[in-house]
Design a protein around this motif. Structure first.
Motif, PDB file in Angstrom:
ATOM      1  N   SER A 120       0.826  -1.200   0.000  1.00 35.08           N
ATOM      2  CA  SER A 120       0.000   0.000   0.000  1.00 35.08           C
ATOM      3  C   SER A 120       0.867   1.260   0.000  1.00 35.08           C
ATOM      4  N   VAL A 121       0.566   2.164  -0.926  1.00 38.53           N
ATOM      5  CA  VAL A 121       1.297   3.430  -0.993  1.00 38.53           C
ATOM      6  C   VAL A 121       1.097   4.226   0.299  1.00 38.53           C
ATOM      7  N   ALA A 122      -0.092   4.137   0.892  1.00 38.29           N
ATOM      8  CA  ALA A 122      -0.362   4.852   2.134  1.00 38.29           C
ATOM      9  C   ALA A 122       0.551   4.361   3.260  1.00 38.29           C
ATOM     10  N   VAL A 123       0.828   3.061   3.290  1.00 37.91           N
ATOM     11  CA  VAL A 123       1.728   2.521   4.317  1.00 37.91           C
ATOM     12  C   VAL A 123       3.142   3.045   4.093  1.00 37.91           C
ATOM     13  N   VAL A 124       3.581   3.055   2.841  1.00 32.93           N
ATOM     14  CA  VAL A 124       4.929   3.552   2.536  1.00 32.93           C
ATOM     15  C   VAL A 124       5.038   5.037   2.885  1.00 32.93           C
ATOM     16  N   GLN A 125       4.024   5.813   2.503  1.00 32.32           N
ATOM     17  CA  GLN A 125       4.047   7.235   2.854  1.00 32.32           C
ATOM     18  C   GLN A 125       3.987   7.435   4.365  1.00 32.32           C
ATOM     19  N   GLU A 395       7.175  -2.222  14.386  1.00 26.46           N
ATOM     20  CA  GLU A 395       5.798  -2.351  14.874  1.00 26.46           C
ATOM     21  C   GLU A 395       4.873  -1.376  14.156  1.00 26.46           C
ATOM     22  N   GLY A 396       5.365  -0.172  13.867  1.00 27.64           N
ATOM     23  CA  GLY A 396       4.539   0.803  13.166  1.00 27.64           C
ATOM     24  C   GLY A 396       4.183   0.360  11.765  1.00 27.64           C
ATOM     25  N   VAL A 397       5.161  -0.192  11.042  1.00 25.29           N
ATOM     26  CA  VAL A 397       4.904  -0.645   9.674  1.00 25.29           C
ATOM     27  C   VAL A 397       3.969  -1.850   9.674  1.00 25.29           C
ATOM     28  N   VAL A 398       4.185  -2.783  10.603  1.00 22.77           N
ATOM     29  CA  VAL A 398       3.291  -3.951  10.685  1.00 22.77           C
ATOM     30  C   VAL A 398       1.859  -3.510  10.965  1.00 22.77           C
ATOM     31  N   VAL A 405      -4.787  -3.829   5.104  1.00 18.52           N
ATOM     32  CA  VAL A 405      -5.488  -5.058   4.715  1.00 18.52           C
ATOM     33  C   VAL A 405      -6.935  -5.017   5.188  1.00 18.52           C
ATOM     34  N   VAL A 406      -7.142  -4.593   6.438  1.00 16.18           N
ATOM     35  CA  VAL A 406      -8.504  -4.497   6.977  1.00 16.18           C
ATOM     36  C   VAL A 406      -9.323  -3.484   6.186  1.00 16.18           C
ATOM     37  N   LYS A 407      -8.714  -2.359   5.856  1.00 21.10           N
ATOM     38  CA  LYS A 407      -9.404  -1.325   5.079  1.00 21.10           C
ATOM     39  C   LYS A 407      -9.827  -1.863   3.718  1.00 21.10           C
ATOM     40  N   THR A 408      -8.908  -2.566   3.057  1.00 25.34           N
ATOM     41  CA  THR A 408      -9.227  -3.137   1.748  1.00 25.34           C
ATOM     42  C   THR A 408     -10.338  -4.173   1.852  1.00 25.34           C
TER      43      THR A 408
END
Length: 502
Positions: A120-125, A395-398, A405-408
């Protein structure tokens, strides 16, 4: 080796060679202060950052994958490296990086490189935002000559005390002024004439700060230098044995996954900047693995492909990988021939460079449009960033990945319940879409509001997906819903749509 030979074969004129040499010098000048600054911010000797930059140029630069992106120590891993050094010690850093490189090699060999583009780009950002905030908070203390607290919340809580120290302590104010001046040069550099901007902003800012401190005789802390050969620390057997702990394995995975994601996202960005050969993601992942394995064997910092250096390489006119190989050679010559030059650099100036880099990692201009157009993505970004600041990088990235995943799953599990009444009072309830456990409360709420004294037909044939939790809940509702003396609920299961008996 074959990739390097193809690179030299493609240079058919002196002008082409000159173009690559000039581009390599630009990248070298950009990389030099960043290599030193990232190392100091990571809590390791400055030379280890140069070693990683050298390996990124001479080793990774000669391997296939992406021909124009440049690798070296990255601000994105600073927080994780600092935490690893504090937890396991400097001696274990090489073992952790070596193991992470082997993981990257295995992932590349198994063809996982292309799958990193699915993150997810949002996770990377959010990851970059969190890193930027932690980097910003930590380096503010270094700018004032103070030791930063260990955790993100402690850094935030200590800001009032830091401001008080800067206002009342002359030494802290002097160091902070040097750092602030460095940031000012970085911000204003892009507004100067093009002829002046030939010198990269980070190099100019650090050089000016160094010149001012030397000329004015300012009493500020400087980078400690011990020599390139003395900085090399191959991991010993005890260091390799420490990899057996759960905490060490978690750090190895964090190094490997975050470095891989950052490198491959950088490759995608660099590919959009030029018209040359596209990146082979699996080969690039293996090249990064080779680089980190070598860095680990030397006890140096982990590496990633770095967008700042890569974009400078493309903008300087590079067309082949020769420029990035040569930039590694210039770093090596500088570290060997001019090591004392590193020792005159003020720590506050490097902290200013990293504060500026941390600010650039926070996508301030994109947050407003993202909130208006993709609110769920904005929430994932924010939660990931805050979690990194509050806990740690891994922990933040996980948490960000799990939330994505939940959002999707939530967005794709649309289930619509429609009710119509036939002649005779029979109710037909049709459920369409994707019925998952996420939508189960709403579905059951609608069904349980139906009258129990009327015959009901529950039609599930319009569903595209029905998970086990929903199937079980709907069957239980159908068995128990009707009153005594009322016809049982007629259940038309999803399987009947395909003519398969339920």
């Amino acid at each position: 080796m074959h990739a390097t030979l193809r690179t030299f074969a493609s240079l058919k004129s002196a002008a082409a060679v000159r173009r690559e040499v000039l581009a390599s010098l630009v990248v070298f000048l950009v990389a030099l202060p960043l290599c030193v600054g990232v190392a100091v911010a990571s809590g390791v000797p400055a030379e280890l950052g140069l070693i990683t930059g050298i390996v990124g140029g001479l080793v990774v630069g000669a391997l296939p994958g992406s021909s124009l992106q440049v690798s070296g120590p990255a601000a994105g891993l600073t927080v994780l490296v600092y935490e690893a050094v504090q937890q396991f010690g400097l001696g274990a850093l090489g073992a952790l990086v070596l193991a992470a490189g082997l993981v990257q090699l295995a992932l590349g060999a198994l063809g996982f490189g292309r799958w990193f583009r699915a993150i997810s780009v949002a996770v990377v950002q959010g990851m970059l935002t969190g890193i930027g905030l932690v980097l910003l908070l930590g380096q503010l203390y270094t700018m004032a000559g103070r030791k930063a607290p260990g955790s993100g919340p402690a850094k935030i809580a200590g800001l009032p005390g830091l401001l008080s120290a800067v206002a009342t302590d002359r030494a802290a104010l002097t160091a902070f002024a040097v750092g602030a001046g460095t940031i000012a040069v970085l911000v204003l550099w892009k507004r100067l004439p093009a002829k002046v901007r030939v010198v990269p902003a980070p190099l100019a800012a650090v050089a000016l700060a160094t010149a001012v401190t030397v000329a004015a005789g300012l009493d500020v802390a400087h980078v400690e230098v011990q020599g390139l050969a003395d900085a090399v620390r191959p991991p010993g057997l005890d260091d390799l044995g420490a990899l057996g702990s759960v905490a060490a394995l978690g750090t190895v995975l964090a190094f490997a996954l975050i470095a891989s994601a950052e490198s491959l996202f950088s490759a995608a960005a660099v590919d959009r900047m030029h018209d040359g050969p596209r990146t082979d993601y699996d080969k690039e992942l293996m090249a990064q693995g080779v680089g980190n394995t070598v860095c680990g064997a030397l006890g140096a910092l982990p590496m990633t492909a770095v967008i700042v250096r890569s974009s400078a390489n493309v903008q300087a006119g590079a067309r082949t990988s020769l420029s990035r190989i040569l930039h590694g050679l210039w770093l090596l010559l500088f570290a060997v021939l001019l090591p004392a030059a590193i020792g005159v650099i003020p720590l506050a100036a490097l902290a200013g460079v990293l504060v500026h880099a941390g600010c650039k990692l926070v996508p301030v201009k994109e947050l407003g449009p993202l909130w208006r157009e993709h609110r769920g993505e904005a929430v994932v970004l924010g939660v990931t960033a805050v979690a990194i600041v509050a806990t740690n990088m891994f922990e933040g990235v996980v948490l960000g990945l799990l939330l994505a995943v939940v959002k999707t799953a939530w967005e794709t599990s649309h289930a619509h319940v429609a009710t119509r009444e036939l002649t005779g009072g029979r109710l037909v309830v049709t459920v369409t879409g994707n019925a998952t456990f996420l939508r189960l409360p709403k579905i059951l709420e609608t069904l349980e509001s139906l009258p129990k004294d009327k015959p009901i037909e529950l039609d599930l044939t319009g569903l595209r997906h029905l998970d086990h939790a929903c199937r079980t809940a709907l069957e239980n509702w159908a068995e128990r819903h009707h009153d005594a003396g009322t016809e049982p609920v007629l259940l038309r299961p999803m399987a009947e749509k395909a003519g398969i008996p339920a």
